[in-house]
Motif scaffolding. Structure first.
Motif, PDB file in Angstrom:
ATOM      1  N   ILE A 172      23.883   4.802  29.969  1.00 54.43           N
ATOM      2  CA  ILE A 172      23.872   4.838  28.508  1.00 54.43           C
ATOM      3  C   ILE A 172      22.534   4.342  27.969  1.00 54.43           C
ATOM      4  O   ILE A 172      21.950   4.931  27.055  1.00 54.43           O
ATOM      5  N   MET A 173      22.028   3.240  28.533  1.00 56.45           N
ATOM      6  CA  MET A 173      20.756   2.688  28.079  1.00 56.45           C
ATOM      7  C   MET A 173      19.617   3.672  28.318  1.00 56.45           C
ATOM      8  O   MET A 173      18.724   3.834  27.487  1.00 56.45           O
ATOM      9  N   LYS A 174      19.664   4.332  29.461  1.00 60.06           N
ATOM     10  CA  LYS A 174      18.607   5.288  29.791  1.00 60.06           C
ATOM     11  C   LYS A 174      18.674   6.511  28.883  1.00 60.06           C
ATOM     12  O   LYS A 174      17.654   7.047  28.457  1.00 60.06           O
ATOM     13  N   MET A 311      25.767  12.632  24.585  1.00 60.48           N
ATOM     14  CA  MET A 311      25.188  13.381  23.480  1.00 60.48           C
ATOM     15  C   MET A 311      26.021  13.267  22.208  1.00 60.48           C
ATOM     16  O   MET A 311      25.492  13.060  21.110  1.00 60.48           O
ATOM     17  N   LYS A 312      27.340  13.389  22.347  1.00 59.06           N
ATOM     18  CA  LYS A 312      28.214  13.415  21.163  1.00 59.06           C
ATOM     19  C   LYS A 312      28.573  12.018  20.677  1.00 59.06           C
ATOM     20  O   LYS A 312      28.424  11.690  19.498  1.00 59.06           O
ATOM     21  N   VAL A 313      29.054  11.167  21.603  1.00 58.25           N
ATOM     22  CA  VAL A 313      29.528   9.845  21.197  1.00 58.25           C
ATOM     23  C   VAL A 313      28.371   8.880  20.984  1.00 58.25           C
ATOM     24  O   VAL A 313      28.275   8.221  19.950  1.00 58.25           O
ATOM     25  N   VAL A 314      27.464   8.800  21.986  1.00 60.08           N
ATOM     26  CA  VAL A 314      26.330   7.888  21.857  1.00 60.08           C
ATOM     27  C   VAL A 314      25.331   8.410  20.825  1.00 60.08           C
ATOM     28  O   VAL A 314      24.724   7.639  20.088  1.00 60.08           O
ATOM     29  N   GLY A 315      25.168   9.720  20.760  1.00 60.00           N
ATOM     30  CA  GLY A 315      24.186  10.305  19.854  1.00 60.00           C
ATOM     31  C   GLY A 315      24.725  10.614  18.472  1.00 60.00           C
ATOM     32  O   GLY A 315      24.529   9.848  17.529  1.00 60.00           O
ATOM     33  N   ARG A 316      25.471  11.715  18.342  1.00 60.96           N
ATOM     34  CA  ARG A 316      25.825  12.228  17.018  1.00 60.96           C
ATOM     35  C   ARG A 316      26.817  11.357  16.248  1.00 60.96           C
ATOM     36  O   ARG A 316      26.689  11.177  15.043  1.00 60.96           O
ATOM     37  N   ASP A 317      27.841  10.814  16.936  1.00 64.13           N
ATOM     38  CA  ASP A 317      28.871  10.060  16.225  1.00 64.13           C
ATOM     39  C   ASP A 317      28.318   8.827  15.515  1.00 64.13           C
ATOM     40  O   ASP A 317      28.846   8.387  14.498  1.00 64.13           O
ATOM     41  N   MET A 318      27.240   8.267  16.065  1.00 64.26           N
ATOM     42  CA  MET A 318      26.697   7.046  15.487  1.00 64.26           C
ATOM     43  C   MET A 318      25.988   7.287  14.157  1.00 64.26           C
ATOM     44  O   MET A 318      25.634   6.344  13.462  1.00 64.26           O
ATOM     45  N   PHE A 319      25.809   8.558  13.785  1.00 67.03           N
ATOM     46  CA  PHE A 319      25.145   8.868  12.527  1.00 67.03           C
ATOM     47  C   PHE A 319      26.088   8.786  11.321  1.00 67.03           C
ATOM     48  O   PHE A 319      25.643   8.886  10.189  1.00 67.03           O
ATOM     49  N   VAL A 320      27.394   8.626  11.560  1.00 67.22           N
ATOM     50  CA  VAL A 320      28.329   8.750  10.451  1.00 67.22           C
ATOM     51  C   VAL A 320      28.061   7.717   9.359  1.00 67.22           C
ATOM     52  O   VAL A 320      28.112   8.030   8.169  1.00 67.22           O
ATOM     53  N   GLY A 321      27.756   6.479   9.733  1.00 71.38           N
ATOM     54  CA  GLY A 321      27.488   5.457   8.730  1.00 71.38           C
ATOM     55  C   GLY A 321      26.250   5.758   7.913  1.00 71.38           C
ATOM     56  O   GLY A 321      26.234   5.603   6.689  1.00 71.38           O
ATOM     57  N   LEU A 322      25.191   6.225   8.595  1.00 69.26           N
ATOM     58  CA  LEU A 322      23.944   6.546   7.908  1.00 69.26           C
ATOM     59  C   LEU A 322      24.132   7.691   6.920  1.00 69.26           C
ATOM     60  O   LEU A 322      23.669   7.628   5.775  1.00 69.26           O
ATOM     61  N   TRP A 323      24.829   8.756   7.353  1.00 68.98           N
ATOM     62  CA  TRP A 323      25.039   9.889   6.461  1.00 68.98           C
ATOM     63  C   TRP A 323      25.950   9.526   5.301  1.00 68.98           C
ATOM     64  O   TRP A 323      25.778  10.031   4.184  1.00 68.98           O
ATOM     65  N   ALA A 324      26.938   8.655   5.548  1.00 70.77           N
ATOM     66  CA  ALA A 324      27.817   8.219   4.462  1.00 70.77           C
ATOM     67  C   ALA A 324      27.021   7.438   3.415  1.00 70.77           C
ATOM     68  O   ALA A 324      27.212   7.615   2.211  1.00 70.77           O
TER      69      ALA A 324
END
Length: 454
Positions: A172-174, A311-324
């Motif tokens: 995950i870190m890498k 890609m989905k959980v570590v990457g895209r899902d973490m954007f939800v707070g920023l987009w909100a």
């Protein structure tokens, strides 16, 4: 999907909270019992159905070797999910009845999906669960009591946290910076493609466009709910966005794995492409599992699932707070400017409230098992990875089967007609941009990294 948004509920009444509690408790107890005794109980819960052809006795013989397994599996998750259901305010009697039916169906479907004929036609458990669910929901009116147990996000979030336990934190870190970079590119391009198509081409309300864009670019249903609530979109607009996310997510379960297999993509890039171009976590897991079936990968080869998760959980899902937060700022300062009261202020706490908390559970589970392995003798650590984490992988698989069934039973094609053509076309424009962009990033630009994930 109706009711109070999860982010407005007390923490103890949220699906994210209970998904984390159940998955982390299970991971911890499995680890303790493996190292100190009593592991046999959990090992028996990890029920697997043997592959079979014309001789059904092979299935019954396998189940007879572990006669208590299905009962233990059912009992543990019934108690765990029902406890969470009670605290979250579900109708407990209906939930128990519905989950019981869902469990029985999951066993039948897993048996059918293990049949050689089904495997030859790529109709393994994930796709079979979706198909049976969709046939049931579109041909029959489901009773209200049954719908109480169709908690797609509850099941998938539990499965995702369990996935974290089986994914070393070093990976995950890498992958984190690279996954976030790819996610950033995809999120911005897809969001604004849908937003401008909705507002400029089809004249839809900007808040509606933002809700559609969030559903297509970050974390699907959760993104639509979070951003729709943050920018005060109409309830029906959020419902339409959710319907489009689910419909396209189901379509992509069929398209992406088949395309990846036809093109000859390796498991790592294929999983990353699915993670970049799928619209919902549960559907993405189904697509990654379907790719495994189509590519005929050896049992236990999780590369596509791992890269999808990164890609989905570590990457895209973490954007939800920023987009909100972005949607809240635009709504207050631009879209609702004329009606803004002097006392109203932008609430920057929206970032934390909208952030998908189950992602934290995913990281905690990964760190926990990584530290356990690092502090064990190499031989014992290897055995722990194979046996204890193998049980967690198996239990994770059952949570995903309940997820796929729930998706199927809550997918109604008539919702597409109700949504109207303008939002559908706006969303589709985003899909037509997102899919080739995801392929280019996963199989060309960052292909060397995704190939290195083992």
């Amino acid at each position: 999907m109706a009711g109070t948004p999860q982010s407005n509920l007390p923490w103890i009444k949220r699906e994210d909270t209970w998904a984390i509690i159940i998955a982390l408790a299970l991971t911890t107890v499995i680890t303790i019992t493996y190292l100190s005794g009593g592991f046999a109980l959990f090992k028996s819960m990890a029920v697997s159905i043997s592959s079979w052809s014309n001789d059904f006795s092979k299935v019954t013989a396998g189940l007879n070797k572990n006669p208590a397994g299905l009962y233990l599996l059912f009992g543990f998750f019934l108690v765990a999910f029902t406890l969470g259901a009670k605290v979250m305010g579900y109708n407990v009697k209906r939930f128990v009845a519905a989950f019981t039916v869902l469990f029985i169906l999951s066993v039948i479907i897993t048996i059918l999906g293990s049949n050689k004929f089904m495997k030859d036609y790529q109709l393994e458990t994930p796709l079979l669960a979706l198909m049976i669910g969709m046939i049931g929901s579109n041909l029959f009116k489901l009773p209200n009591w049954f719908q109480e147990g169709l908690r797609t996000e509850f099941y998938v979030k539990t499965g995702i946290v369990l996935m974290g336990a089986t994914l070393p934190f070093t990976i995950i870190m890498k992958a984190g910076p690279l996954a976030m970079l790819q996610a950033t590119i995809v999120a911005f391009v897809t969001f604004f493609s849908i937003y401008f198509a909705a507002t400029k081409l089809f004249g839809l309300d900007p808040r509606f466009g933002a809700t559609l864009g969030a559903g297509g670019s970050i974390c699907g249903v959760s993104g639509s709910i979070a951003v729709g609530g943050a920018c005060r979109a109409e309830k029906e607009h959020v419902s339409i966005a959710i319907s489009l996310v689910v419909i396209w997510a189901v379509i992509m379960i069929a398209i992406l794995p088949a395309a990846a297999k036809h093109i000859g993509m390796a498991p790592g890039p294929a999983g990353a492409w699915i993670g970049t171009s799928e619209f919902a976590d549960a559907a993405g897991f189904a697509a990654a599992e379907q790719y495994n079936a189509l590519a005929d990968l050896p049992k236990g080869d999780d590369r596509a699932v791992k890269t999808f998760t990164l890609m989905k959980v570590v990457g895209r899902d973490m954007f939800v707070g920023l987009w909100a937060l972005l949607a809240a700022i635009l709504s207050v300062t631009l879209w609702e400017k004329k009606n803004l009261a002097q006392s109203e202020r932008i609430d920057y706490g929206e970032v934390w409230r909208r952030f998908p908390k189950f992602v934290i559970g995913f990281f905690v589970a990964s760190i926990f098992t990584t530290l356990i392995i690092a502090n064990l003798d190499p031989k014992l650590g290897s055995a722990y990875s194979k046996d204890a984490l193998g049980v967690i992988k198996n239990l994770r698989g059952w949570t995903f089967t309940w997820t796929f069934l729930s998706i199927g039973f809550t997918t109604r094609f008539r919702d597409l007609a109700a949504a109207g053509w303008k939002p559908f076309l706006a969303f589709t424009i985003g899909v037509l941009i997102n899919v080739p962009l995801g392929y280019w990033l996963s199989n060309v630009i960052f292909v060397d990294y995704w190939l290195s994930v083992k």
